[in-house]
Design a protein around this motif. Structure first.
Motif, PDB file in Angstrom:
ATOM      1  N   PRO A 137     -17.398  -2.532 -40.559  1.00  0.00           N
ATOM      2  CA  PRO A 137     -16.958  -3.052 -41.861  1.00  0.00           C
ATOM      3  C   PRO A 137     -16.899  -1.937 -42.905  1.00  0.00           C
ATOM      4  CG  PRO A 137     -18.661  -4.447 -40.910  1.00  0.00           C
ATOM      5  CD  PRO A 137     -18.630  -3.194 -40.087  1.00  0.00           C
ATOM      6  N   VAL A 138     -15.782  -1.884 -43.654  1.00  0.00           N
ATOM      7  CA  VAL A 138     -15.640  -0.858 -44.679  1.00  0.00           C
ATOM      8  C   VAL A 138     -15.307  -1.443 -46.049  1.00  0.00           C
ATOM      9  CG1 VAL A 138     -14.991   0.980 -43.082  1.00  0.00           C
ATOM     10  CG2 VAL A 138     -13.212  -0.453 -44.080  1.00  0.00           C
ATOM     11  N   ALA A 139     -14.793  -2.670 -46.094  1.00  0.00           N
ATOM     12  CA  ALA A 139     -14.398  -3.241 -47.385  1.00  0.00           C
ATOM     13  C   ALA A 139     -14.402  -4.760 -47.294  1.00  0.00           C
ATOM     14  CB  ALA A 139     -13.021  -2.744 -47.798  1.00  0.00           C
ATOM     15  N   GLU A 140     -14.399  -5.373 -48.466  1.00  0.00           N
ATOM     16  CA  GLU A 140     -14.363  -6.823 -48.551  1.00  0.00           C
ATOM     17  C   GLU A 140     -13.313  -7.217 -49.588  1.00  0.00           C
ATOM     18  OE1 GLU A 140     -17.993  -9.718 -48.064  1.00  0.00           O
ATOM     19  OE2 GLU A 140     -17.789  -9.147 -50.179  1.00  0.00           O
ATOM     20  N   LEU A 141     -12.341  -8.013 -49.151  1.00  0.00           N
ATOM     21  CA  LEU A 141     -11.261  -8.472 -50.008  1.00  0.00           C
ATOM     22  C   LEU A 141     -11.590  -9.838 -50.597  1.00  0.00           C
ATOM     23  CD1 LEU A 141      -7.987  -7.735 -47.993  1.00  0.00           C
ATOM     24  CD2 LEU A 141      -8.587  -6.755 -50.198  1.00  0.00           C
ATOM     25  N   SER A 142     -11.224 -10.046 -51.838  1.00  0.00           N
ATOM     26  CA  SER A 142     -11.244 -11.382 -52.431  1.00  0.00           C
ATOM     27  C   SER A 142      -9.907 -12.049 -52.116  1.00  0.00           C
ATOM     28  CB  SER A 142     -11.441 -11.301 -53.949  1.00  0.00           C
ATOM     29  OG  SER A 142     -12.760 -10.923 -54.266  1.00  0.00           O
ATOM     30  N   VAL A 143      -9.945 -13.190 -51.445  1.00  0.00           N
ATOM     31  CA  VAL A 143      -8.720 -13.864 -51.012  1.00  0.00           C
ATOM     32  C   VAL A 143      -8.304 -14.880 -52.075  1.00  0.00           C
ATOM     33  CG1 VAL A 143      -7.668 -15.280 -49.216  1.00  0.00           C
ATOM     34  CG2 VAL A 143      -9.360 -13.526 -48.600  1.00  0.00           C
ATOM     35  N   ALA A 144      -7.119 -14.672 -52.654  1.00  0.00           N
ATOM     36  CA  ALA A 144      -6.631 -15.554 -53.719  1.00  0.00           C
ATOM     37  C   ALA A 144      -5.948 -16.773 -53.118  1.00  0.00           C
ATOM     38  CB  ALA A 144      -5.656 -14.797 -54.608  1.00  0.00           C
ATOM     39  N   PRO A 145      -6.261 -17.973 -53.597  1.00  0.00           N
ATOM     40  CA  PRO A 145      -5.610 -19.194 -53.092  1.00  0.00           C
ATOM     41  C   PRO A 145      -4.228 -19.372 -53.709  1.00  0.00           C
ATOM     42  CG  PRO A 145      -7.217 -19.758 -54.762  1.00  0.00           C
ATOM     43  CD  PRO A 145      -7.330 -18.273 -54.560  1.00  0.00           C
ATOM     44  N   PRO A 146      -3.383 -20.201 -53.097  1.00  0.00           N
ATOM     45  CA  PRO A 146      -2.011 -20.370 -53.588  1.00  0.00           C
ATOM     46  C   PRO A 146      -1.908 -20.804 -55.050  1.00  0.00           C
ATOM     47  CG  PRO A 146      -2.204 -21.259 -51.371  1.00  0.00           C
ATOM     48  CD  PRO A 146      -3.591 -20.894 -51.803  1.00  0.00           C
ATOM     49  N   LEU A 147      -2.753 -21.736 -55.486  1.00  0.00           N
ATOM     50  CA  LEU A 147      -2.653 -22.209 -56.865  1.00  0.00           C
ATOM     51  C   LEU A 147      -2.922 -21.075 -57.843  1.00  0.00           C
ATOM     52  CD1 LEU A 147      -2.260 -24.478 -58.893  1.00  0.00           C
ATOM     53  CD2 LEU A 147      -4.690 -25.070 -58.613  1.00  0.00           C
ATOM     54  N   TYR A 148      -3.909 -20.246 -57.544  1.00  0.00           N
ATOM     55  CA  TYR A 148      -4.225 -19.130 -58.428  1.00  0.00           C
ATOM     56  C   TYR A 148      -3.061 -18.136 -58.456  1.00  0.00           C
ATOM     57  CZ  TYR A 148      -6.847 -15.479 -60.762  1.00  0.00           C
ATOM     58  OH  TYR A 148      -7.257 -14.533 -61.676  1.00  0.00           O
ATOM     59  N   ILE A 149      -2.430 -17.934 -57.308  1.00  0.00           N
ATOM     60  CA  ILE A 149      -1.281 -17.027 -57.239  1.00  0.00           C
ATOM     61  C   ILE A 149      -0.134 -17.549 -58.088  1.00  0.00           C
ATOM     62  CG2 ILE A 149       0.537 -16.220 -55.671  1.00  0.00           C
ATOM     63  CD1 ILE A 149      -1.696 -15.893 -53.554  1.00  0.00           C
ATOM     64  N   ALA A 150       0.128 -18.857 -57.999  1.00  0.00           N
ATOM     65  CA  ALA A 150       1.207 -19.450 -58.790  1.00  0.00           C
ATOM     66  C   ALA A 150       0.949 -19.255 -60.280  1.00  0.00           C
ATOM     67  CB  ALA A 150       1.347 -20.933 -58.452  1.00  0.00           C
TER      68      ALA A 150
END
Length: 457
Positions: free
Chosen positions: A30-43
């Motif tokens: 493991p080298v990094a951790e991404l925050s995964v954005a949900p579709p509503l937040y992207i919209a």
């Protein structure tokens, strides 16, 4: 080992979600951790970007030049340039020297992005209506939308040299980074924001497939990278510019001595780790295909299998299981061919969970389009005899065709074939690029249109 936090970069700063995704290197560390954005937040994010007006032209020009320099010269998001390059190489498997070179090329491309879009502007059009004198009519070069979405690929940093041209044209841009290599996009978006672009102008939105689809829906226009599955999914959407497989080829006619061109041919196959869409994956030969295939194999078999972080490394690395799956795919596709460097020798186990991918060379009995269209993320080439009388049909659907020939009519036929994007005549490596040279057409051809304008006062 410190795991690096890669938050989303959004209009109100940074975004950290409850849902995280761990990014590992090719050895599984493991080298990094991404925050995964949900579709509503992207919209909502893209809606906020749409409300922003474009930065003035001069500000865009200055910001791009400064950001391009800062990408290499500055500490960005806590990483100096060399630390970033090491991470990009570790997670992508790209040889570190190649990763470094491509990252420098990204810096240069960003710095000249404003100038790079100008060759695409029609000679009869101007970018500003104020340039049309009173009482005259003219054409205005105008954006087709306001927000541009990008699904970035992770095979090499170089893909990030293109989309900043949209910023040069006044678009706001939303980037979905590849989960395979998210560092280049994060560094570039941060550098752009640190050097004159507003948070609304460019966002970084790590997400899953549902979120990726939302970027396409919410943006006016989009750029996506991927394989045949991506082409099938988005190819019919006129608002999506698809960068699919390159299927780059070289053709040599009988008036050429392949020995004089062997260096360029081998370089076109193996440079950039063989991972780029502009790497040669098929060679068509009008005379002595077997001799050329043997010579290519002899050159490629001397490349040493090394870890990606070795400055001498040429070959890409993959997790061992992935490398073995690639070798099985080559073996299946190679049925009926003559293996000069076959599937059984591809996997070079490095002993730490990684494997380097040794080159593969196969000689075909004839120009089989399916085999010649095989493109894999390492130096893998298919060589076949070809006759000029057969025409250019087998060369269709190629990003680049390198033509070693004295036959002007063949060059004309290649340039007139709609599915061939670029033709390089003579000893030019297929990965060659330059400012003002289109890649798969000019991106600005897709982003812009001309409008008629009449000024009576």
């Amino acid at each position: 080992m410190i795991v690096i936090d890669l938050p989303g970069l959004v209009p109100n700063g940074e975004y950290r979600s409850r849902r995280r995704e761990v990014i590992t290197d090719t050895a599984g560390v493991p080298v990094a951790e991404l925050s995964v954005a949900p579709p509503l937040y992207i919209a909502r994010t893209i809606a906020a970007q749409r409300k922003a007006t474009a930065l003035p032209v001069d500000q865009r020009r200055i910001a791009l030049a400064r950001a391009g320099a800062a990408f290499v010269d500055s500490t960005v998001a806590g990483l100096d340039f060399e630390s970033y390059v090491q991470l990009a190489s570790r997670v992508s498997g790209l040889p570190i020297a190649v990763a470094r070179t491509q990252a420098i090329e990204v810096s240069e491309a960003v710095g000249v992005a404003f100038d790079s879009v100008q060759p695409a502007r029609p000679v009869g059009a101007v970018p500003d209506w104020a340039a049309v004198p009173p009482g005259q009519a003219g054409a205005i070069w105008s954006r087709r939308g306001e927000v541009f979405g990008v699904h970035a690929s992770g095979n090499a940093p170089g893909v990030h040299g293109l989309w900043p041209q949209a910023l040069a044209l006044g678009y706001r841009v939303a980037i979905r980074p590849s989960r395979r290599e998210p560092f280049t996009a994060h560094r570039l978006v941060t550098a752009l924001r640190n050097n004159g672009f507003r948070d609304d102008d460019v966002t970084y939105l790590p997400t899953d497939h549902a979120g990726a689809d939302e970027i396409i829906r919410s943006a006016d226009l989009a750029l996506v990278y991927g394989g045949d599955d991506v082409v099938a999914k988005y190819g019919g959407n006129p608002n999506v510019f698809v960068n699919g497989p390159g299927r780059t080829k070289i053709v040599l006619t009988a008036d050429q001595d392949w020995r004089a061109h062997l260096d360029v041919i081998v370089d076109s196959i193996a440079r950039l780790g063989g991972m780029a869409c502009v790497n040669t994956t098929a060679v068509l030969v009008e005379a002595d295909a077997a001799g050329l295939a043997a010579a290519i194999a002899q050159r490629l078999r001397t490349i040493e299998a090394l870890p990606a972080d070795d400055e001498r490394a040429v070959l890409p690395t993959q997790p061992l299981a992935n490398a073995e799956a690639i070798a099985r795919r080559v073996a299946a596709r190679a049925a009926g061919t003559t293996a000069l460097l076959g599937a059984e020798q591809i996997v070079a186990d490095l002993g730490d969970g990684r494997a380097a991918l040794r080159p593969a060379v196969h000689l075909l009995a004839g120009p089989d389009p399916e085999k010649l269209g095989t493109e894999l993320p390492f130096p893998c080439v298919w060589i076949a005899p070809w006759a000029r009388a057969a025409g250019v049909a087998v060369l269709r659907n190629s990003l680049v065709v390198g033509a070693f020939t004295e036959d002007d009519s063949l060059v004309t036929a290649l340039l007139e074939e709609p599915t061939i994007a670029n033709v390089y005549r003579g000893p030019v490596p297929t990965y060659y690029t330059a400012t003002g040279l289109p890649h798969d057409g000019f991106l600005a051809d897709f982003l812009m249109r001309t409008k008629g304008f009449v000024r009576r006062g």
